[in-house]
Write a protein that holds these residues in place. Sequence first.
Motif, short mmCIF file in Angstrom:
data_model
loop_
_atom_site.label_atom_id
_atom_site.label_comp_id
_atom_site.label_asym_id
_atom_site.label_seq_id
_atom_site.Cartn_x
_atom_site.Cartn_y
_atom_site.Cartn_z
N ARG A 67 0.75 -1.19 0.15
CA ARG A 67 0.00 -0.01 -0.23
C ARG A 67 0.92 1.25 0.00
O ARG A 67 0.55 2.11 -0.90
N ARG A 68 2.03 1.49 0.96
CA ARG A 68 2.67 2.66 0.96
C ARG A 68 3.53 2.98 -0.28
O ARG A 68 3.65 3.92 -0.64
N CYS A 69 4.17 1.61 -0.79
CA CYS A 69 4.95 1.80 -1.76
C CYS A 69 4.08 2.34 -3.15
O CYS A 69 4.48 3.32 -3.85
N THR A 70 2.91 1.80 -3.36
CA THR A 70 2.07 2.01 -4.26
C THR A 70 1.68 3.59 -4.33
O THR A 70 1.75 4.40 -5.28
N SER A 71 1.38 4.02 -2.97
CA SER A 71 0.82 5.36 -3.06
C SER A 71 1.92 6.28 -3.14
O SER A 71 1.79 7.57 -3.29
N ALA A 72 3.34 5.90 -2.89
CA ALA A 72 4.37 6.69 -3.21
C ALA A 72 4.66 6.62 -4.66
O ALA A 72 5.79 7.14 -5.17
N GLY A 73 4.18 6.05 -5.46
CA GLY A 73 4.27 6.06 -7.12
C GLY A 73 4.86 4.75 -7.50
O GLY A 73 5.20 4.72 -8.58
N GLY A 74 5.08 3.79 -6.72
CA GLY A 74 6.03 2.79 -7.01
C GLY A 74 5.00 1.54 -7.38
O GLY A 74 3.70 1.70 -7.05
N LYS A 75 5.60 0.43 -8.14
CA LYS A 75 4.59 -0.74 -8.53
C LYS A 75 5.09 -1.99 -7.99
O LYS A 75 6.21 -2.19 -7.88
N VAL A 76 4.22 -2.71 -7.14
CA VAL A 76 4.57 -3.74 -6.56
C VAL A 76 3.93 -5.06 -7.19
O VAL A 76 2.85 -4.99 -7.59
N HIS A 77 4.86 -5.92 -7.46
CA HIS A 77 4.58 -7.19 -8.03
C HIS A 77 4.84 -8.28 -7.16
O HIS A 77 5.66 -8.16 -6.17
N TRP A 78 4.07 -9.44 -7.19
CA TRP A 78 4.30 -10.61 -6.23
C TRP A 78 4.83 -11.82 -7.28
O TRP A 78 4.12 -11.99 -8.26
N ALA A 79 5.89 -12.31 -6.81
CA ALA A 79 6.46 -13.47 -7.54
C ALA A 79 6.26 -14.84 -6.86
O ALA A 79 6.90 -14.85 -5.74
N ARG A 80 5.73 -15.64 -7.38
CA ARG A 80 5.66 -17.05 -6.55
C ARG A 80 6.76 -17.58 -6.49
O ARG A 80 7.46 -18.53 -5.66
N ASP A 81 7.61 -17.83 -7.73
CA ASP A 81 8.75 -18.66 -8.04
C ASP A 81 9.74 -17.78 -8.91
O ASP A 81 9.61 -16.86 -9.38
N ALA A 82 11.11 -18.53 -9.11
CA ALA A 82 12.01 -18.04 -10.03
C ALA A 82 11.53 -17.49 -11.30
O ALA A 82 11.97 -16.38 -11.98
N ASP A 83 10.74 -18.37 -11.88
CA ASP A 83 10.29 -18.28 -13.26
C ASP A 83 9.17 -16.92 -13.33
O ASP A 83 9.41 -16.20 -14.20
N GLU A 84 8.60 -16.84 -12.37
CA GLU A 84 7.72 -15.74 -12.42
C GLU A 84 8.25 -14.39 -12.23
O GLU A 84 8.28 -13.68 -12.84
N ALA A 85 9.37 -14.49 -11.21
CA ALA A 85 10.11 -13.08 -11.08
C ALA A 85 10.77 -12.73 -12.29
O ALA A 85 10.76 -11.62 -12.82
N ASN A 86 11.33 -13.79 -12.94
CA ASN A 86 12.19 -13.56 -14.50
C ASN A 86 11.31 -12.84 -15.23
O ASN A 86 11.50 -12.24 -16.08
N ARG A 87 10.14 -13.47 -15.38
CA ARG A 87 9.11 -13.20 -16.38
C ARG A 87 8.60 -11.66 -16.12
O ARG A 87 8.63 -10.80 -17.16
N ILE A 88 8.38 -11.34 -15.06
CA ILE A 88 8.09 -9.99 -14.56
C ILE A 88 9.10 -8.91 -15.25
O ILE A 88 8.70 -8.03 -15.51
N VAL A 89 10.33 -9.40 -14.64
CA VAL A 89 11.50 -8.19 -14.90
C VAL A 89 11.76 -8.19 -16.43
O VAL A 89 11.65 -7.30 -17.05
N ILE A 90 11.51 -9.40 -17.24
CA ILE A 90 11.64 -9.27 -18.80
C ILE A 90 10.60 -8.54 -19.51
O ILE A 90 10.86 -7.70 -20.38
N ASP A 91 9.36 -8.69 -18.78
CA ASP A 91 8.07 -7.89 -19.34
C ASP A 91 8.27 -6.51 -19.21
O ASP A 91 8.09 -5.51 -19.88
N ILE A 92 8.76 -6.16 -18.03
CA ILE A 92 8.88 -4.62 -17.65
C ILE A 92 9.95 -4.22 -18.67
O ILE A 92 9.68 -2.90 -19.32
#
Length: 477
Positions: free
Chosen positions: A79-104
């Motif tokens: 909540r606090r990070c988002t209200s300060a203009g950041g975007k928060v993502h949730w990654a269950r595992d390594a593949d999901e984390a890597n996918r989020i980074v590559i998509d961004i």
Amino acid sequence: MSIHVGQAAEAPDFPVAARELLGNQQLRRNVRHATDVIRAKRAKTVAETPDWQQLRDTARHIKDHVLANLDRYLEQFERRCTSAGGKVHWARDADEANRIVIDILRGHQATEIIKVKTMTSDEVGLNRALEAAGIAPYETDLADLIIQLGHDKPSHIVVPALHRNKAEVRRLFMDKMGLSELGEQAEDLAAAARAYLREKFLRVKAGFSGANFAIAESGSVSVVESEGNGRMCVSLPEVLITLVGVEKIIPSFDDLEVFLQLLARSATGERMNPYNSVWTGVAEGDGPREVHVILLDNGRTGVLADPESRQTLDCIRCGACLNACPVYRQTGGHAYGSIYAGPIGAILTPQLQSLEHSQSLPYASSLCGACLEVCPVEINIPEILVHLRALLVDKGCASLTERIGMKAAAVAFADGSNLETAQTLARIGQAPLVRDGVIRKLPGMLGGWTASRDLKAIPSESFRDWWAKRPAQKEHV
Ligand code: SF4
């Protein structure tokens, strides 16, 4: 869901890897020298901190409180990070984390990214995933740069290139940076790295960092480092992506004071890290235009679920237990087959990945307790190692020799007459093997015990026999 902990899945078992590394005298000298220096510095700064024990107790209390309320603090952070203009993502595992980074990065047509030292990105194998996606990652921490240029693997969680000495680094830099001349002093090597990296800091538009701490009350992220490369990575690029293990949350800014004192002293023996960066979302005219924070599970909630070993998640990755460990100091970090080496690696890797994948690690310890003595958050690593060994036995992972040995011992120790019979049989069986009161080589499956030590022979007379033969004593009234 696939859990990665660096290269652990493909790595050989600890005893196999350790045996080979023990033959590398140069590596052993490098590791011993580096850990000796850091230990001495740590001991000096800890000795001059009068409230060291109170700091440790407070840190442990904060961490345990966070783990008991992790869901609440993570949501508050979001909540606090988002209200300060950041975007928060949730990654269950390594593949999901890597996918989020590559998509961004693809969303910004980025083909390069500068990185500040992050264990978590090694844990999820980010560099491999980025390269497969056509994106070039540039490590900017001096030690990580040495590892990347040498296609090497980290061997320490704070000083990843600790197994390399100056001469080796000089040869590597001359080769990979195309330098025809380079001085031999540490300053010369640092200057070469600075020149190599400066151009990348100024050109590359995307940055990546890990986090030492994520502060729930403000949605801030904190990175501590010694070289200033981290400050460049988190402030110069237009887009910043931070990967944070969910256990890195602390409740408030005030708590940071406790951890910064403990971390600097435990990790490098400094009173304070030279660079402590804290950022909160996006600020107009200051720093990156887009800030992403990825909260990573990758097996951590599984660790949290086990009350006996969840204290593993209290770790602040200071590396003090590695420097103190008599096993790590002999083998170095590569024997652990994971980016997490030493005592913390021996408990973290099997829990994050799976006990079956890394079943030799809980045995990579003499249980001497040196790790617990230096741990700034008082993680009882020996206790967790024993717990993991018990889990392995429950899963049927103990060797046949061990299982037969334990069953035989259970019968022998069940009562006195069984023990006497076992002793008599053992005395007869050992007779051809005993020389000067010791057995130097046991046969067959038992040979492992005497491979590196002698076994004291069972004496010809037991304590019970001796006691029974004593002349009767007069009772004193
Ligand atoms: S277990 Fe303790 S000593 Fe080891 S790295 Fe973690 S915090 Fe440091």
